[in-house]
Write a protein that holds these residues in place. Structure first.
Motif, PDB file in Angstrom:
ATOM      1  N   ASP A 193       0.831  -1.203   0.000  1.00 37.80           N
ATOM      2  CA  ASP A 193       0.000   0.000   0.000  1.00 37.80           C
ATOM      3  C   ASP A 193       0.868   1.256   0.000  1.00 37.80           C
ATOM      4  O   ASP A 193       0.592   2.240   0.687  1.00 37.80           O
ATOM      5  CB  ASP A 193      -0.954   0.019   1.190  1.00 37.80           C
ATOM      6  CG  ASP A 193      -2.024   1.112   1.037  1.00 37.80           C
ATOM      7  OD1 ASP A 193      -2.334   1.493  -0.117  1.00 37.80           O
ATOM      8  OD2 ASP A 193      -2.533   1.594   2.074  1.00 37.80           O
ATOM      9  N   LEU A 194       1.949   1.207  -0.809  1.00 38.48           N
ATOM     10  CA  LEU A 194       2.870   2.336  -0.922  1.00 38.48           C
ATOM     11  C   LEU A 194       3.044   2.751  -2.386  1.00 38.48           C
ATOM     12  O   LEU A 194       4.075   3.313  -2.760  1.00 38.48           O
ATOM     13  CB  LEU A 194       4.231   1.970  -0.312  1.00 38.48           C
ATOM     14  CG  LEU A 194       4.239   1.680   1.195  1.00 38.48           C
ATOM     15  CD1 LEU A 194       5.612   1.199   1.638  1.00 38.48           C
ATOM     16  CD2 LEU A 194       3.814   2.908   1.997  1.00 38.48           C
ATOM     17  N   GLY A 195       2.055   2.458  -3.207  1.00 35.00           N
ATOM     18  CA  GLY A 195       2.111   2.842  -4.612  1.00 35.00           C
ATOM     19  C   GLY A 195       1.939   4.340  -4.799  1.00 35.00           C
ATOM     20  O   GLY A 195       1.686   5.091  -3.842  1.00 35.00           O
ATOM     21  N   TYR A 196       2.045   4.770  -6.038  1.00 32.36           N
ATOM     22  CA  TYR A 196       1.995   6.205  -6.355  1.00 32.36           C
ATOM     23  C   TYR A 196       0.728   6.861  -5.846  1.00 32.36           C
ATOM     24  O   TYR A 196       0.769   7.944  -5.246  1.00 32.36           O
ATOM     25  CB  TYR A 196       2.126   6.397  -7.868  1.00 32.36           C
ATOM     26  CG  TYR A 196       1.897   7.826  -8.318  1.00 32.36           C
ATOM     27  CD1 TYR A 196       2.691   8.855  -7.830  1.00 32.36           C
ATOM     28  CD2 TYR A 196       0.888   8.132  -9.233  1.00 32.36           C
ATOM     29  CE1 TYR A 196       2.489  10.177  -8.245  1.00 32.36           C
ATOM     30  CE2 TYR A 196       0.675   9.439  -9.644  1.00 32.36           C
ATOM     31  CZ  TYR A 196       1.472  10.454  -9.140  1.00 32.36           C
ATOM     32  OH  TYR A 196       1.264  11.746  -9.537  1.00 32.36           O
ATOM     33  N   GLU A 197      -0.407   6.229  -6.051  1.00 34.68           N
ATOM     34  CA  GLU A 197      -1.680   6.840  -5.659  1.00 34.68           C
ATOM     35  C   GLU A 197      -1.749   7.069  -4.149  1.00 34.68           C
ATOM     36  O   GLU A 197      -2.289   8.074  -3.683  1.00 34.68           O
ATOM     37  CB  GLU A 197      -2.850   5.963  -6.119  1.00 34.68           C
ATOM     38  CG  GLU A 197      -3.101   5.997  -7.621  1.00 34.68           C
ATOM     39  CD  GLU A 197      -2.040   5.272  -8.435  1.00 34.68           C
ATOM     40  OE1 GLU A 197      -1.885   5.597  -9.635  1.00 34.68           O
ATOM     41  OE2 GLU A 197      -1.345   4.387  -7.867  1.00 34.68           O
ATOM     42  N   THR A 198      -1.172   6.150  -3.374  1.00 38.23           N
ATOM     43  CA  THR A 198      -1.129   6.328  -1.920  1.00 38.23           C
ATOM     44  C   THR A 198      -0.166   7.431  -1.528  1.00 38.23           C
ATOM     45  O   THR A 198      -0.493   8.306  -0.711  1.00 38.23           O
ATOM     46  CB  THR A 198      -0.706   5.011  -1.232  1.00 38.23           C
ATOM     47  OG1 THR A 198      -1.669   4.001  -1.525  1.00 38.23           O
ATOM     48  CG2 THR A 198      -0.589   5.195   0.276  1.00 38.23           C
ATOM     49  N   LEU A 199       1.020   7.411  -2.117  1.00 36.12           N
ATOM     50  CA  LEU A 199       2.056   8.366  -1.716  1.00 36.12           C
ATOM     51  C   LEU A 199       1.707   9.790  -2.106  1.00 36.12           C
ATOM     52  O   LEU A 199       2.045  10.739  -1.390  1.00 36.12           O
ATOM     53  CB  LEU A 199       3.408   7.960  -2.311  1.00 36.12           C
ATOM     54  CG  LEU A 199       3.944   6.588  -1.870  1.00 36.12           C
ATOM     55  CD1 LEU A 199       5.376   6.392  -2.360  1.00 36.12           C
ATOM     56  CD2 LEU A 199       3.870   6.411  -0.361  1.00 36.12           C
ATOM     57  N   LYS A 200       1.015   9.981  -3.235  1.00 36.19           N
ATOM     58  CA  LYS A 200       0.690  11.351  -3.620  1.00 36.19           C
ATOM     59  C   LYS A 200      -0.384  11.943  -2.712  1.00 36.19           C
ATOM     60  O   LYS A 200      -0.518  13.171  -2.640  1.00 36.19           O
ATOM     61  CB  LYS A 200       0.284  11.428  -5.093  1.00 36.19           C
ATOM     62  CG  LYS A 200      -1.091  10.913  -5.440  1.00 36.19           C
ATOM     63  CD  LYS A 200      -1.381  11.189  -6.915  1.00 36.19           C
ATOM     64  CE  LYS A 200      -2.769  10.711  -7.313  1.00 36.19           C
ATOM     65  NZ  LYS A 200      -3.080  11.004  -8.729  1.00 36.19           N
ATOM     66  N   GLU A 201      -1.144  11.103  -2.002  1.00 32.34           N
ATOM     67  CA  GLU A 201      -2.066  11.621  -0.997  1.00 32.34           C
ATOM     68  C   GLU A 201      -1.294  12.224   0.181  1.00 32.34           C
ATOM     69  O   GLU A 201      -1.727  13.205   0.782  1.00 32.34           O
ATOM     70  CB  GLU A 201      -2.990  10.507  -0.499  1.00 32.34           C
ATOM     71  CG  GLU A 201      -4.009  10.046  -1.536  1.00 32.34           C
ATOM     72  CD  GLU A 201      -4.903   8.939  -1.001  1.00 32.34           C
ATOM     73  OE1 GLU A 201      -4.794   8.645   0.215  1.00 32.34           O
ATOM     74  OE2 GLU A 201      -5.687   8.382  -1.792  1.00 32.34           O
ATOM     75  N   HIS A 202      -0.165  11.623   0.487  1.00 32.38           N
ATOM     76  CA  HIS A 202       0.685  12.141   1.563  1.00 32.38           C
ATOM     77  C   HIS A 202       1.494  13.351   1.104  1.00 32.38           C
ATOM     78  O   HIS A 202       1.866  14.198   1.925  1.00 32.38           O
ATOM     79  CB  HIS A 202       1.636  11.043   2.054  1.00 32.38           C
ATOM     80  CG  HIS A 202       0.960   9.956   2.818  1.00 32.38           C
ATOM     81  ND1 HIS A 202       0.921   9.913   4.197  1.00 32.38           N
ATOM     82  CD2 HIS A 202       0.269   8.856   2.396  1.00 32.38           C
ATOM     83  CE1 HIS A 202       0.250   8.844   4.593  1.00 32.38           C
ATOM     84  NE2 HIS A 202      -0.158   8.181   3.517  1.00 32.38           N
ATOM     85  N   ASN A 203       1.786  13.410  -0.194  1.00 33.94           N
ATOM     86  CA  ASN A 203       2.611  14.505  -0.711  1.00 33.94           C
ATOM     87  C   ASN A 203       2.220  14.758  -2.172  1.00 33.94           C
ATOM     88  O   ASN A 203       2.782  14.157  -3.088  1.00 33.94           O
ATOM     89  CB  ASN A 203       4.092  14.141  -0.609  1.00 33.94           C
ATOM     90  CG  ASN A 203       5.004  15.256  -1.093  1.00 33.94           C
ATOM     91  OD1 ASN A 203       4.557  16.279  -1.618  1.00 33.94           O
ATOM     92  ND2 ASN A 203       6.313  15.061  -0.936  1.00 33.94           N
TER      93      ASN A 203
END
Length: 393
Positions: free
Chosen positions: A108-118
């Motif tokens: 659960d560390l793909g692009y879609e997840t990470l761009k929510e954080h940054n």
């Protein structure tokens, strides 16, 4: 100060393609934090070593493409480590990974997840066959290495002697050229973010990169309807443009222009040849006979003598090995050999310098490669301090 000293890069890559990309960024001043799996990058243990692999922290392979980076060891199966990772992502500018497609999503560390954080994050991937986000194919998820990319991309088919087998290019261009293109894509995304405030996904596939590199073969196929194949060191449309055996090695001559052709003929004492073969088309048509004339002349001279006769008038050079390169004053004047410490050995070693030269922010290797987890306290301590400051605010 480097041109990219305002950027923090999270480096999730290993082996060659990804580390070479982030090495280029580090040489230009980026703060590159290498996140390593438990046990570290697979290539840490690869030779060569200076003295004793039992004593040295890593070999030359790892040293060369991981110089100037910081190392933190994290296990994405561990919840606390994932939280530490996400805290780093929130403050990062760029993330680069070269896992198989779908690997980051498992945690659960793909692009879609990470761009929510940054939302400003530039997420970059290097894969054998690209990522489904930029064009889905049946090959994605398959493992790939340089050899696979060179084979599929047509490089091996056009490399080698005419009567020999398809041949891999010596350096790992499937990795290195892909990494360089990926670095260009990252810098373009950084520029876009400066204008819009938006991050984005950058994807470079090794197979795609090799098709780009074999550009000549692609247009030849389109224009002629025939698949180009191997023809040694010669060129399909230019002559002379080839390697010639000398008395003590080989030298290359690139004299396809009429002015250079006349100079070669003058050096050979064959002033009749420019009159008999005045055009590039003439020379190409009779390349076999003309190559024999040049070969007979070249074999009577050492590489140095041949180059002395033509240098300054014709593009010419000896075929060098690495000993020759290390002895070449040009290489040292251009700072293309860089000394770094080798942990575990009482010695300094030399690695390739940066070919990018800049007048104000000249790139350079910024020290040796890191020990595994060497910078944990520094990097995660920074994050903890930032979180404490945010809580106080």
């Amino acid at each position: 100060m480097g041109a990219l000293s305002n950027l923090r890069v999270i480096d999730l890559t290993q082996v060659l393609a990804g580390p070479y990309c982030t090495m280029l960024l580090a040489d230009m001043g980026a703060d590159v934090v290498k996140i390593e799996r438990p046990g570290g990058d697979l290539i840490r243990s690869n030779p060569p070593f200076v003295e004793d692999p039992e004593e040295e922290a890593y070999g030359g392979y790892f040293q060369s493409v991981n110089r100037g980076k910081k190392s933190v060891e994290l296990d994405f199966n561990d919840e606390e480590d994932r939280e530490d990772f996400l805290s780093l992502v929130e403050e990062a500018d760029v993330l680069v990974e070269n896992y198989r497609s779908g690997t980051m999503e498992k945690y659960d560390l793909g692009y879609e997840t990470l761009k929510e954080h940054n939302p400003r994050l530039i997420y970059s991937s290097i894969r054998g066959f690209g990522d489904p986000r930029t064009g889905e194919t049946h090959r994605q998820g398959q493992p790939s290495f340089d050899l696979i990319a060179q084979a599929l991309g047509g490089v091996m088919e056009i490399t080698g002697q005419e009567d020999g087998p398809p041949t891999k290019v010596g350096p790992g261009i499937g990795d290195l050229f892909t990494a360089t293109l990926n670095c260009i894509g990252i810098l373009a995304a950084v520029n876009y973010r400066e204008q819009t405030g938006k991050g984005q996904y950058v994807d470079t596939g090794m197979y795609d990169a090799m098709i780009s590199m074999t550009e000549r073969a692609i247009y030849q196929q389109s224009y002629t309807g025939e698949a180009p194949t191997r023809q040694g060191n010669s060129h399909p449309t230019l002559f002379p443009y080839d390697a010639f055996e000398t008395a003590d090695g080989y030298a290359v001559i690139a004299a396809f222009g009429t002015n250079h052709w006349k100079e070669v003929c003058a050096a050979m004492g064959r002033e009749d040849l420019p009159e008999e073969y005045p055009t590039a088309a003439d020379r190409l048509e009779h390349r076999d006979d003309l190559r024999e004339v040049i070969a007979d002349w070249a074999i009577e001279r050492t590489s140095e003598e041949l180059c002395d006769e033509l240098e300054g008038r014709v593009p010419v050079a000896p075929v060098q090995n690495t000993e020759d390169i290390f002895d070449d004053p040009h290489v040292h004047a251009r700072e293309m050999l860089y000394e770094v410490e080798q942990p575990g050995a009482d010695a300094e070693v030399e690695i390739a310098g940066s070919p990018i030269k800049m007048s104000e922010t000249n790139p350079e290797p910024r020290g040796r490669a890191p020990l595994l987890d060497e910078h944990r306290d520094e990097i995660l301590g920074e994050t903890a301090d930032a979180d404490a400051e945010a809580a106080d605010d």
